[in-house]
Design a protein around this motif. Structure first.
Motif, PDB file in Angstrom:
ATOM      1  N   LEU A 274       4.340 -36.736  -2.921  1.00  0.00           N
ATOM      2  CA  LEU A 274       3.199 -37.068  -2.063  1.00  0.00           C
ATOM      3  C   LEU A 274       3.139 -36.125  -0.868  1.00  0.00           C
ATOM      4  O   LEU A 274       2.064 -35.629  -0.500  1.00  0.00           O
ATOM      5  CB  LEU A 274       3.322 -38.524  -1.599  1.00  0.00           C
ATOM      6  N   GLN A 275       4.278 -35.858  -0.252  1.00  0.00           N
ATOM      7  CA  GLN A 275       4.318 -34.923   0.871  1.00  0.00           C
ATOM      8  C   GLN A 275       3.879 -33.527   0.429  1.00  0.00           C
ATOM      9  O   GLN A 275       3.103 -32.857   1.121  1.00  0.00           O
ATOM     10  CB  GLN A 275       5.731 -34.889   1.463  1.00  0.00           C
ATOM     11  N   VAL A 282       8.400 -31.791   3.651  1.00  0.00           N
ATOM     12  CA  VAL A 282       9.137 -32.690   2.760  1.00  0.00           C
ATOM     13  C   VAL A 282      10.413 -33.111   3.466  1.00  0.00           C
ATOM     14  O   VAL A 282      11.434 -32.416   3.447  1.00  0.00           O
ATOM     15  CB  VAL A 282       9.443 -32.005   1.414  1.00  0.00           C
ATOM     16  N   GLU A 283      10.313 -34.257   4.136  1.00  0.00           N
ATOM     17  CA  GLU A 283      11.421 -34.801   4.932  1.00  0.00           C
ATOM     18  C   GLU A 283      11.698 -36.224   4.466  1.00  0.00           C
ATOM     19  O   GLU A 283      10.970 -37.155   4.806  1.00  0.00           O
ATOM     20  CB  GLU A 283      11.079 -34.789   6.417  1.00  0.00           C
ATOM     21  N   GLN A 317       4.947 -39.845   9.507  1.00  0.00           N
ATOM     22  CA  GLN A 317       3.850 -39.141   8.851  1.00  0.00           C
ATOM     23  C   GLN A 317       2.809 -40.149   8.372  1.00  0.00           C
ATOM     24  O   GLN A 317       3.124 -41.325   8.165  1.00  0.00           O
ATOM     25  CB  GLN A 317       4.367 -38.332   7.661  1.00  0.00           C
ATOM     26  N   LEU A 318       1.576 -39.654   8.171  1.00  0.00           N
ATOM     27  CA  LEU A 318       0.480 -40.521   7.730  1.00  0.00           C
ATOM     28  C   LEU A 318      -0.382 -39.785   6.725  1.00  0.00           C
ATOM     29  O   LEU A 318      -0.772 -38.638   6.953  1.00  0.00           O
ATOM     30  CB  LEU A 318      -0.380 -40.949   8.923  1.00  0.00           C
ATOM     31  N   VAL A 319      -0.706 -40.462   5.589  1.00  0.00           N
ATOM     32  CA  VAL A 319      -1.679 -39.938   4.630  1.00  0.00           C
ATOM     33  C   VAL A 319      -2.791 -40.962   4.472  1.00  0.00           C
ATOM     34  O   VAL A 319      -2.537 -42.169   4.426  1.00  0.00           O
ATOM     35  CB  VAL A 319      -1.044 -39.616   3.266  1.00  0.00           C
ATOM     36  N   ALA A 359       3.263 -45.288  -4.701  1.00  0.00           N
ATOM     37  CA  ALA A 359       4.618 -45.031  -5.188  1.00  0.00           C
ATOM     38  C   ALA A 359       5.448 -44.209  -4.213  1.00  0.00           C
ATOM     39  O   ALA A 359       6.681 -44.294  -4.219  1.00  0.00           O
ATOM     40  CB  ALA A 359       4.556 -44.307  -6.536  1.00  0.00           C
ATOM     41  N   GLY A 360       4.784 -43.404  -3.354  1.00  0.00           N
ATOM     42  CA  GLY A 360       5.515 -42.484  -2.496  1.00  0.00           C
ATOM     43  C   GLY A 360       5.592 -42.863  -1.035  1.00  0.00           C
ATOM     44  O   GLY A 360       6.540 -42.483  -0.340  1.00  0.00           O
ATOM     45  N   ALA A 361       4.614 -43.614  -0.552  1.00  0.00           N
ATOM     46  CA  ALA A 361       4.632 -44.005   0.860  1.00  0.00           C
ATOM     47  C   ALA A 361       5.708 -45.056   1.102  1.00  0.00           C
ATOM     48  O   ALA A 361       5.977 -45.898   0.243  1.00  0.00           O
ATOM     49  CB  ALA A 361       3.271 -44.542   1.284  1.00  0.00           C
ATOM     50  N   ASP A 362       6.316 -45.004   2.277  1.00  0.00           N
ATOM     51  CA  ASP A 362       7.272 -46.055   2.652  1.00  0.00           C
ATOM     52  C   ASP A 362       6.546 -47.347   2.983  1.00  0.00           C
ATOM     53  O   ASP A 362       7.055 -48.440   2.705  1.00  0.00           O
ATOM     54  CB  ASP A 362       8.099 -45.607   3.859  1.00  0.00           C
TER      55      ASP A 362
END
Length: 472
Positions: A274-275, A282-283, A317-319, A359-362
């Motif tokens: 996702l990042q 990518v952290e 981070q924000l998407v 699936a990728g966001a916390d």
């Protein structure tokens, strides 16, 4: 028991919002409870293009100015009835917002009522279930035709959208003068499709118990609270579910790596994917928040844009994935331009990307000022993305706040905050980042979330019980 479900959009054929997901998934779930469902929807170009082996089931000589054919076809296990009426539905662009929407959706309701009264050979429904204002005239046609009618259920998915049109359309819509009363379709000097359904259906439902209570109050009743209180004896809130086959992290082909509640090893790969997709650093250790929403005032997008500086200060981070009001799109796009190393935005909607974000966001943020049910937080629970939600509507009913008591008891599934305040959003983001730093607590919340039953199993059982109550 035979059911006719009527909706203006149905996934996977056509979708602009959660209504389509509900209309597509509920009939499949109802089959486990002995309910045979056929789903009626308009034949938009995308719908007709998606049909295969469609056969004519009913021909209509004149449907509000042109001939029409009702086609029958099976789509992904869904038995559909599609109104092929080019003069009403064969148009490029969006499915809503046309000058003749009153006629287009009156036609949907008219065909539904006719099928309800036996117009379709071999299928006489016991119940007709209408969804949202676009189908609200169905109970009206059934009531004013004066013939044998099935039981009727009206579900309101969002009371803010009411389908109001000028009173001079009454005759054009094929309704008698007697319908234009407070006990009929009249609403403050206009015709309201939604009011017609709420007034005339045998039973009314909405999509969560808390929203059912909220919209009986002046604060969130959108002018309909008095009517809903008057009909409280036949009004109930039944939570939505999601299609747990479509939303399944163990089999999802739209994500980088599958995973399960017992084996979360695939989640870091999805976070990295996702990042990378959004060109963010990518952290793995940075908290990554996701938002998947319609960009509108109702959804509280402006609250998030105002709280972004606090989010940046937290090192998160924000998407954002969504489309909607132009001013909201501009504001969100401005965040991307200002904080390009931390904030990423995709204007529009992409189903596969929505799966990857879950699936990728916390954590998934849902800052709505009001929310009838919400499906985004249900998907988040399913995928172990901790939902951070406003305390309103179905968000209250589906997410257990990580209060000290809930954390100590080991039952928390997310974070709740008071709706409508930038300060409350910012405080919730800070609390979530703090929880994310406690890996033991965070893992327990993820496990609780993923063990939550977000399927249609219990809601479908409740609907089947409601239908059978009508038959009795």
């Amino acid at each position: 028991m035979r059911l006719l479900s009527v909706a203006s959009e149905v996934f996977p054929l056509v979708k602009t919002g959660g209504l389509a997901d509900v209309a597509g998934a509920l009939p499949r779930a109802l089959s486990e409870y002995g309910v045979e469902t056929r789903t009626l929807l308009p034949g938009y170009p995308a719908v007709l293009a998606a049909l295969s082996d469609a056969e004519p089931a009913l021909r209509i000589g004149d449907l509000f100015g042109g001939s029409a054919t009702v086609l029958t076809a099976a789509v992904d296990g869904l038995q559909t009835l599609v109104i092929d009426a080019p003069h009403l539905y064969s148009r490029p662009g969006g499915i809503y917002g046309w000058p003749d929407d009153a006629i287009r959706f009156a036609a949907l309701a008219r065909v539904a009522a006719d099928i309800g009264m036996g117009a379709l050979p071999g299928f006489l429904p016991d119940i007709v279930h209408s969804h949202d204002w676009q189908t609200g005239l169905t109970p009206a046609y059934l009531r004013y035709d004066g013939r044998r009618a099935p039981g009727t259920v009206m579900t309101v998915h969002n009371l803010a959208f009411q389908g109001q049109f000028p009173p001079n359309l009454l005759g054009v819509l094929g309704l008698p003068a007697s319908a234009y009363t407070m006990e009929g379709v009249e609403y403050y000097g206009e015709i309201s499709f939604l009011k017609a359904g709420l007034q005339l259906a045998d039973r009314i439902t909405t999509v969560s118990p808390t929203y059912a209570a909220e919209i009986q109050s002046p604060a969130l009743g959108m002018g309909m609270d008095g009517l809903l209180r008057h009909r409280a004896a036949v009004f109930s809130g039944i939570l939505n579910g999601i299609d747990t086959e479509v939303w399944n992290p163990q089999t999802d082909t739209a994500i980088v790596e599958t995973f399960s509640v017992d084996e979360l090893g695939g989640r870091p790969a999805n976070k990295a994917g996702l990042q990378e997709h959004f060109d963010l650093p990518v952290e793995p250790s940075l908290p990554l928040f996701g938002i998947i929403t319609r960009l509108s005032w109702q959804k509280g997008v402006d609250l998030i844009t105002a709280a972004v500086p606090d989010l940046i200060a937290l090192g998160a981070q924000l998407v954002v994935l969504g489309a909607g009001d132009f001013d909201q799109e501009v504001a969100v796009g401005g965040l991307r331009d200002r904080y390009s190393e931390t904030v990423a935005v995709r204007i529009g909607y992409d189903e596969a990307l929505a799966h990857l974000i879950q699936a990728g966001a916390d954590a998934i943020v849902v800052p709505s000022r009001f929310e009838p049910c919400g499906l985004t937080q249900l998907c988040a629970l399913r995928y172990g993305a901790i939902p951070v939600v406003a305390r309103t509507g179905g968000l209250v009913d589906t997410v257990i706040d990580a209060s000290p008591v809930a954390l100590a008891a080991g039952v928390a599934t997310g974070v709740q905050f008071a709706a409508g305040s930038v300060e409350m959003v910012a405080a919730a983001l800070r609390r979530t980042v703090g929880l994310h730093a406690d890996r033991t607590a965070w893992r327990q919340m993820q496990a609780n979330a993923m063990h939550t039953d977000v399927s249609w199993r219990d809601p479908a059982r409740r609907y089947a019980t409601l239908y059978r109550g009508l038959l009795r």
